[in-house]
Design an enzyme around this catalytic site. Structure first.
Site, mmCIF file in Angstrom:
data_model
loop_
_atom_site.group_PDB
_atom_site.id
_atom_site.type_symbol
_atom_site.label_atom_id
_atom_site.label_comp_id
_atom_site.label_asym_id
_atom_site.label_seq_id
_atom_site.Cartn_x
_atom_site.Cartn_y
_atom_site.Cartn_z
ATOM 1 N N HIS A 121 18.923 -12.215 -4.366
ATOM 2 C CA HIS A 121 19.350 -10.818 -4.483
ATOM 3 C C HIS A 121 19.496 -10.280 -3.059
ATOM 4 O O HIS A 121 18.765 -10.702 -2.154
ATOM 5 C CB HIS A 121 18.257 -10.056 -5.244
ATOM 6 C CG HIS A 121 18.585 -8.641 -5.590
ATOM 7 N ND1 HIS A 121 18.517 -7.620 -4.675
ATOM 8 C CD2 HIS A 121 18.956 -8.064 -6.768
ATOM 9 C CE1 HIS A 121 18.831 -6.480 -5.269
ATOM 10 N NE2 HIS A 121 19.103 -6.716 -6.542
ATOM 11 N N LYS A 225 11.080 -3.655 -14.247
ATOM 12 C CA LYS A 225 11.621 -4.784 -15.011
ATOM 13 C C LYS A 225 10.568 -5.336 -15.978
ATOM 14 O O LYS A 225 10.826 -6.264 -16.742
ATOM 15 C CB LYS A 225 12.114 -5.873 -14.059
ATOM 16 C CG LYS A 225 13.249 -5.380 -13.157
ATOM 17 C CD LYS A 225 13.802 -6.466 -12.277
ATOM 18 C CE LYS A 225 14.627 -5.932 -11.122
ATOM 19 N NZ LYS A 225 15.980 -5.496 -11.484
ATOM 20 N N CYS A 363 24.328 -7.811 -7.251
ATOM 21 C CA CYS A 363 23.637 -7.782 -5.941
ATOM 22 C C CYS A 363 23.324 -9.199 -5.473
ATOM 23 O O CYS A 363 22.261 -9.453 -4.884
ATOM 24 C CB CYS A 363 22.357 -6.946 -5.984
ATOM 25 S SG CYS A 363 22.653 -5.228 -6.279
#
Ligand code: PLP
Length: 406
Positions: A121, A225, A363
């Site tokens: 990422h 998350k 990303c």
């Protein structure tokens, strides 16, 4: 016993409709949904004991401090850490990785090499690149293979060739869902006396992670998350390392004494927590982990793996889609493209049918570059998803595929 119907009741949002269709939420890699217990823990804080933490002499401040520091202890224990000084609370994985890059900067020297996974990422690439011009260090990617796994053997060769000072990799890649050989990479870092930095943002929601056993120097994650609120996460690191490193940001709470003749810093973990912390969301973060514990997280992840396998197998057997990667150990994600269609068109049409997926580069632009794609559609599963939802998704995808073919 893992009771899916009961679990889904814990998440009010899962019963809403989108465009007149039942919501199928398959965007869990971007952020998970939140159970009532988490939402309530945050409103309870604001309703009953909202106050600033530390140093307060009044009752509310004491209660808020106890809840905040109690949450830290609980968050640490979930990840196998008993020393609260090794649990730095901050905005999330992004801030954690920036903190690591900026504080270990003083330990790096001109010419050092920082190995970074090719599938990272951007949060685990850009902070390292920002050190390049500042310190004269060099960021070198650890190659990914066609299955989507980072190649440990290539990393070994890079270590033999270069003065490697840092190995920074994701535990699970967010664009593909490949579970990397973190133990192998951490051992390689140790053999080379390099710092090991693990981005656990996509692993923590899907497996029990014992950071102590992993023996990484740094492990970063985000609460949102893992059924927790946004804007809060943790960095776990060994005490002796954190004691050696300088604070990153200056301000209240991170100091011991401030004077124009010299300032001294607070003990761990507060040395790395300048300013008023995110009290409410830390309490919500802890409530999320308590919730995961209460539902039998291991059983929940076993269910999730079955749903994910069903999704992946169904997608791999369709000749209308190209699936990104095919890693041996595959977690939550199925990234794909409908042949001949742009991912944004697929995602937009799926939304019309009630299906929430993410589209784009996720990303992870270097991952897209490696696979020669502008982006993908990413479906990502959480433990509250069902096989029936996968069927709804597959039906919707087939309809969208037919629509786009005309
Ligand atoms: N690392 C990975 C692998 C991610 O998937 C994400 C978020 O998508 C991040 C880091 C950044 O997390 P946050 O935005 O919560 O800081």
């Amino acid at each position: 016993m893992f009771d899916l119907a009961q679990i889904r009741n814990d998440f009010p949002i899962l019963s809403r409709e989108v465009h007149g269709q039942p919501l199928v939420y398959f965007d869990n890699a971007a952020t998970s949904q939140k159970p009532t217990a988490v939402i309530k823990s945050i409103s309870d804080y604001y309703d009953s004991y909202n106050s600033n933490v530390h140093r307060g002499v009044h009752t509310l401040s004491g209660e808020a401090t106890d809840a905040y520091e109690g949450a830290r202890g609980q968050i640490g224990r979930w990840f196998g850490i008993t020393d609260p000084g090794e649990v730095i609370l901050l905005r999330g994985a992004t801030e954690a990785l920036n903190l690591v890059a900026n504080t270990i900067a003083g330990e790096l020297k001109h010419g050092d090499v920082i190995l970074v996974g090719e599938t990272e990422h951007h949060a685990n690439i850009v902070p390292w690149q920002q050190l390049e011009s500042r310190l004269g260090v060099r960021v070198v990617p650890i190659p990914v293979d066609r299955t989507g796994m980072l190649d440990l053997e290539s990393a070994k060769m890079l270590c033999a060739k270069h003065p490697v000072a840092v190995i920074a990799i994701g535990h699970v890649s967010n664009a593909i869902g490949a579970l990397n050989d973190v133990e192998g990479f951490i051992a390689l870092a140790n053999e080379n006396k390099a710092f090991s930095v693990i981005d656990g943002a996509q692993a923590a929601p899907h497996m029990l992670v014992n950071v102590k056993n992993l023996q990484a120097d740094f492990y970063a994650m985000s609460a949102h998350k893992c059924c927790g609120p946004t804007g809060i996460g943790a960095l776990f690191a060994r005490r002796e390392l954190l004691e050696r490193l300088p604070p990153w940001q200056g301000g209240g709470d991170m100091i011991d004494r401030v004077s124009f003749s010299g300032t001294t810093y607070n003990e761990l973990p507060w040395k790395f927590e300048a300013g008023t912390p995110n009290i409410a969301d830390t309490i919500g973060f802890s409530a999320a982990l308590q919730y995961l514990e209460s539902i039998d997280f291991v059983a929940a992840t076993a269910h999730e793996s079955q749903v994910h396998k069903y999704l992946v197998d169904s997608m791999l057997s369709r000749n209308t889609v190209d699936v990104l990667g095919n890693p041996e150990q595959w977690v939550s994600v199925c990234s794909f493209n409908v042949k001949g269609s742009h991912p944004t068109d697929v995602g937009t049409l799926l939304d019309q049918l009630g299906i929430a997926v993410r589209t784009g580069h996720h990303c992870a632009m270097p991952t897209m570059e490696y696979f020669g794609l502008p982006g993908t559609v990413r479906a990502s599963i959480a433990f509250y998803n069902s096989v029936e939802e996968v069927d709804l998704f597959l039906d919707a995808l087939d309809r969208v595929t037919r629509m786009l073919a005309h």
